[in-house]
Design an enzyme around this catalytic site. Structure first.
Site, short mmCIF file in Angstrom:
data_model
loop_
_atom_site.label_atom_id
_atom_site.label_comp_id
_atom_site.label_asym_id
_atom_site.label_seq_id
_atom_site.Cartn_x
_atom_site.Cartn_y
_atom_site.Cartn_z
N LYS A 50 0.83 -1.20 0.00
CA LYS A 50 0.00 0.00 0.00
C LYS A 50 0.88 1.27 0.00
O LYS A 50 2.09 1.19 0.11
CB LYS A 50 -0.95 -0.03 1.20
CG LYS A 50 -1.97 -1.20 1.14
CD LYS A 50 -2.80 -1.18 -0.11
CE LYS A 50 -4.11 -1.95 -0.11
NZ LYS A 50 -4.19 -3.35 0.21
C1 PLP Z 1 -5.53 -4.21 0.73
C2 PLP Z 1 -6.99 -4.01 0.77
C3 PLP Z 1 -7.76 -4.32 1.88
C4 PLP Z 1 -7.22 -5.09 3.05
O1 PLP Z 1 -6.19 -4.48 3.71
P1 PLP Z 1 -5.42 -5.30 4.85
O2 PLP Z 1 -4.67 -4.21 5.56
O3 PLP Z 1 -4.53 -6.27 4.15
O4 PLP Z 1 -6.43 -5.95 5.70
C5 PLP Z 1 -9.10 -4.00 1.90
N1 PLP Z 1 -9.68 -3.40 0.84
C6 PLP Z 1 -8.98 -3.12 -0.28
C7 PLP Z 1 -9.68 -2.44 -1.41
C8 PLP Z 1 -7.62 -3.42 -0.36
O5 PLP Z 1 -6.95 -3.17 -1.48
#
Ligand code: PLP
Length: 378
Positions: free
Chosen positions: A186
Site C-alpha cells: 500500500k
Molecule cells: C488491501 C486491501 C484491503 C485489506 O487491507 P489489509 O490491511 O490487508 O487488511 C481492503 N480493501 C482493499 C480495497 C484493499 O486493497
C-alpha cells in the site's frame, strides 16, 4: 524462499534509513506493543488526512470489521458494497455475521454506482461500504445522501486512498468511518497494519475499546501507572497496532506528498506511452485528486490473458485487480451469485491489467512495459 527474478518488478517499498532509525528508537524502549509510537502515529496520521480521531489497528480488514461491530451491524443485517474490490471488503462483512449485497459499478471509474446502491436498499440494509478504487474517491456526497435518506451507516474502504479527495471531500469526512491499510504494497506500509478514522468521538471510543479485548485499561497504561485492576466491558478483538509498526510508519508520513507526486508523474508517463487505440484507461474525474495506488489499463477481453502471459514471459510482473468478488466460489456457493449479475464490474474484471507502479520505479521500466504491451497488441 524463491521469488522470481523479474526484470520489471510490480512493486518495491521505499523503506530505508529513516525507518531503521525509527525502529532502533522503539527497540531501545520497553514497549514493543501499543504505546507512545502508536499514539504519535494516530495524531500525525489524523492531521495528515484531516480527521478528528484515528485508531491504529493490525489491518484494514480489522478496521472494516470493527467499524461494523462498533455500529452494531451483525447477523440479519445487509451491507451493500462493490464486487470490484479485494475480497477483504466483503470478507469483513461476513466476519461481522452480516450479509454482503453487491451492486454494480460505474463504467467510467469502476467505483460503486450510487443509484444502484439506492435500488438495492431493503428493510434489512444497515450500511454501505464504498471502495475508493485504485485511489479515486467515490461520489461521497451522493452516497451520504442515499445513506441518510434510509438511515444507513457509511463505511469507507479507503485502502487505496490516503491522499485523495473529490469535490474538496477527503476520506473520513462524510463517512461514519474510513478504513486504511498499511499492507506490504500500500501507499505507506508497515508490512501489515491498518487504521480507522472517524470524526465521531463516541464511535472513536467504542473502536478503541473493541480493538483490544474490550479492556478498559491496556498493557501500556499498566507500564506507565503500575498495576490497577482492569475490567472487560465489551466483547472485543485483538486488533491493536504495535509500536514497531507505528515506528515504521512515522517517517513515511513525511514522504506521503512527495511519493504521491512521483506516482502522479509515473501515471502521466504511462498515459502518454500507452496512447494506443487498443488500450483504454478508466477516467479520472475533474474534481478528483487521485491517490494513484494502482495503475491499470483496459484491453480487449479476448487479448487480456494472452497479454498477461506474454508480459510475464518478458520478465514484467503484472496482475489483475480485481476478479469480481461475487464470482469467487465462496460467494457463488453461499449466495448464488453468477456471471451476468453485475455486467460492468465483470467486464472491467475481464479487461483489466495492473501495471508495475511505485514511487521509485525508473522511467525506463515504464518504457519497457509500454513497448512490451504495444508489441504484443500488434
Ligand atoms: C488491501 C486491501 C484491503 C485489506 O487491507 P489489509 O490491511 O490487508 O487488511 C481492503 N480493501 C482493499 C480495497 C484493499 O486493497
Amino acid at each position: 524462499m524463491n521469488i522470481k527474478n523479474w526484470r520489471v518488478e510490480f512493486f518495491r517499498h521505499d523503506l530505508g534509513e529513516p525507518e531503521l532509525e525509527s525502529v532502533r528508537r522503539v527497540l531501545a524502549t520497553r514497549v514493543l506493543t501499543s504505546g507512545e509510537f502508536v499514539e504519535e502515529f494516530e495524531h500525525r496520521f489524523a492531521s495528515s488526512i484531516g480527521a478528528k480521531n484515528v485508531i491504529g489497528l493490525s489491518s484494514c480488514t480489522a478496521a472494516l470489521h470493527l467499524s461494523l461491530l462498533a455500529l452494531s451491524i451483525g447477523p440479519g443485517d445487509e451491507v451493500i458494497t462493490t464486487p470490484l474490490t479485494f475480497v477483504a471488503t466483503a470478507g469483513a462483512i461476513l466476519q461481522a455475521g452480516a450479509t454482503p449485497v453487491f451492486v454494480d459499478v460505474e463504467p467510467e471509474t469502476g467505483n460503486i454506482d450510487a443509484s444502484a446502491v439506492q435500488a438495492a436498499i431493503t428493510s434489512k440494509t444497515r450500511a454501505i461500504i464504498p471502495v475508493h478504487l485504485y485511489g479515486q474517491m467515490c461520489d461521497m456526497r451522493a452516497l451520504r445522501r442515499v445513506a441518510d435518506s434510509s438511515g444507513l451507516a457509511l463505511i469507507e474502504d479507503s485502502a487505496h486512498c490516503i491522499e485523495g479527495s473529490r469535490d474538496n471531500v477527503r476520506p473520513g469526512q462524510l463517512g461514519d468511518t474510513a478504513c486504511f491499510s498499511f499492507y506490504a504494497t500500500k501507499n505507506i506500509t508497515s508490512g501489515e497494519g491498518g487504521a480507522v478514522a472517524t470524526n465521531d468521538p463516541k464511535l472513536a471510543e467504542r473502536l478503541r475499546l473493541l480493538r483490544l479485548h474490550g479492556m478498559d485499561r491496556t498493557a501500556s497504561d499498566q507500564m506507565k501507572e503500575g498495576f490497577r485492576p482492569w475490567d472487560v466491558i465489551a466483547a472485543g478483538w485483538k486488533y491493536n497496532m504495535s509500536n514497531i509498526q507505528a515506528a515504521l510508519l512515522l517517517p513515511q508520513l513525511d514522504r506521503i506528498e512527495i511519493n504521491l507526486e512521483k506516482r502522479q508523474r509515473l501515471a502521466r508517463c504511462y498515459t502518454s506511452l500507452l496512447d494506443n487505440p487498443s488500450i483504454e484507461l478508466l477516467k479520472t474525474l475533474d474534481s478528483v485528486t487521485h491517490a494513484r495506488h494502482l495503475f491499470t489499463i483496459l484491453v480487449d477481453e479476448r487479448q487480456r490473458d494472452r497479454l498477461l502471459v506474454e508480459m510475464q514471459a518478458r520478465g514484467i510482473e503484472a496482475t489483475v485487480n480485481y476478479m469480481p468478488v461475487h464470482l469467487l466460489s465462496l460467494f457463488r456457493e453461499r449466495f448464488g451469485y453468477t456471471e451476468g449479475n453485475f455486467p460492468t464490474a465483470e467486464l472491467i474484471g475481464r479487461r483489466t491489467i495492473s501495471l508495475p507502479f511505485y514511487p521509485r520505479m525508473p522511467i525506463s521500466h515504464a518504457e519497457a512495459v509500454a513497448s512490451a504491451i504495444t508489441e504484443c497488441l500488434g
